[in-house]
Design an enzyme around this catalytic site. Sequence first.
Site, PDB file in Angstrom:
ATOM      1  N   ASN A 105       0.861  -1.059   0.078  1.00  0.00           N
ATOM      2  CA  ASN A 105      -0.019   0.072   0.039  1.00  0.00           C
ATOM      3  C   ASN A 105       1.004   1.378   0.081  1.00  0.00           C
ATOM      4  OD1 ASN A 105       0.544   0.718   2.997  1.00  0.00           O
ATOM      5  ND2 ASN A 105      -0.322  -1.203   3.403  1.00  0.00           N
ATOM      6  N   ASP A 107      -3.719  -9.727  13.066  1.00  0.00           N
ATOM      7  CA  ASP A 107      -3.903  -8.174  13.637  1.00  0.00           C
ATOM      8  C   ASP A 107      -2.962  -7.938  14.642  1.00  0.00           C
ATOM      9  OD1 ASP A 107      -4.607  -5.877  14.831  1.00  0.00           O
ATOM     10  OD2 ASP A 107      -6.535  -5.907  13.514  1.00  0.00           O
ATOM     11  N   ILE A 108      -1.787  -7.270  14.392  1.00  0.00           N
ATOM     12  CA  ILE A 108      -0.691  -7.221  15.478  1.00  0.00           C
ATOM     13  C   ILE A 108      -1.373  -6.265  16.597  1.00  0.00           C
ATOM     14  CG2 ILE A 108       1.480  -5.956  15.733  1.00  0.00           C
ATOM     15  CD1 ILE A 108       1.708  -6.565  12.668  1.00  0.00           C
ATOM     16  N   LYS A 146     -13.320   0.820  16.006  1.00  0.00           N
ATOM     17  CA  LYS A 146     -11.986   0.013  16.085  1.00  0.00           C
ATOM     18  C   LYS A 146     -11.351   0.236  17.614  1.00  0.00           C
ATOM     19  CE  LYS A 146     -10.639  -0.008  11.588  1.00  0.00           C
ATOM     20  NZ  LYS A 146     -10.152   0.816  10.490  1.00  0.00           N
ATOM     21  N   LYS A 205     -10.834  -3.303  19.146  1.00  0.00           N
ATOM     22  CA  LYS A 205      -9.589  -3.692  19.473  1.00  0.00           C
ATOM     23  C   LYS A 205      -9.053  -3.563  21.007  1.00  0.00           C
ATOM     24  CE  LYS A 205      -8.250  -3.342  14.688  1.00  0.00           C
ATOM     25  NZ  LYS A 205      -7.252  -3.330  13.805  1.00  0.00           N
TER      26      LYS A 205
END
Length: 405
Positions: free
Chosen positions: A210, A307-308, A338, A342
């Site tokens: 990206n 997902d770190i 989020k 998270k």
Amino acid sequence: MTRLTNKRVLLGITGGIAAYKSAELVRRLQDEGADVRVTMTQAAQAFITPLTLQALSNHPVHLDLLDAETESVMGHIELARWADVIIVAPATADFLARLVAGHGDDLLTTICLAAECPIAVAPAMNQAMWGKVSTQQNLTTLRDRGISIFEPGDGLQACGETGTGRLMDVPLIVDAVSGLFKTGSLAGRHVVITAGPTREAIDPVRYISNHSSGKQGYALATAAAEAGARVTLVSGPTALPPPDRVTLVRVESARAMLDAVMNVIDGADIFIGVAAVADYRPATTESQKIKKQGDGSITLQLIQNPDILRTVATLKDRPFTVGFAAETEQVIDNARKKFEAKKLDMIIANDVSNQEIGFNSDDNETTVITRAGEETLTLMSKATLARRIIELIADQLVTESQTHG
Ligand code: C5P
């Protein structure tokens, strides 16, 4: 706040067009409480007069290694001993080369040789000179020797060309000089930061990635180091130079980034996930380059990456965990979701649909969301924003330790 009270700054000026900005630098350093003395190379005097610098600094300007008069007032060894820090701004390519080679044939190089205090250089030059291998190798050598490099900015240059090589903005130089001294709001803390994009290999020559430049993550690493933290920066591929005083771990893929983070996260106080981690990777990586197919299309199957940020947030003794939400629509709403999903301590919402504040820009405008509420940080440079975010994190840590006794 005067951040340089009682600090003795020796400013070395070398011969580039940006030398006129050194006059302003003297003033701004004094505003922060610094006692500033100036030394100029002969070439610098072609761009700005010693009289200007003498009037601004209120001291005679030191010009010549063999000048009996100034040497008797304060000789080169005394000047080197006097300084708490030496800043060379602007530093020309020629000066950098002479510093690397250890020359002592003029006053400034001799002072640098004799100095035991920290030295910082703020290079300024034509973009082609900046890009030369010789210049970049000299900078790497200086960095390795512990000399701080105040990186030049991008933009239109005095020579009419556009590119990297403009002297770092004077307020940023003052911030960076102050950073060299700070005991800091994050003194004694270990901060782990991810930055840049990841690359997910399709075959030996192709990958999915990206547009992340890594600029915001690198700026945060620098700001955390300035605030006194020990910083580990786990970075995907970027074109950026390694920040000073930061341990840089380079990785390519999301999985390698997760491994690198898990290797260092034990005992860390703060984790900031800035990396634009690829959500998906090819289900298989071909061992040979994929050949063009006859029927005109091929199918690439993608599977989800770990997902770190979520992994760190669910650790038993987790650090203060901060995420970034790069969104193109309903920015705050999506960031809030989020933040909850998270289980973060802070999320920074960033509208990347706007080119001026997106992935590759130097500026950023964000909203910081914590359990305590929201704060919008209006358009500012990524470096300034990074310092604000680090301050906000440091404040939150203090509040939390007070609340938990
Ligand atoms: O869910 P989304 O990818 O938009 O969340 C962005 C945040 O999560 C960023 O802080 C990013 O660094 C982090 N992230 C991560 N690992 C992933 C995906 C995102 O750490 N695989």
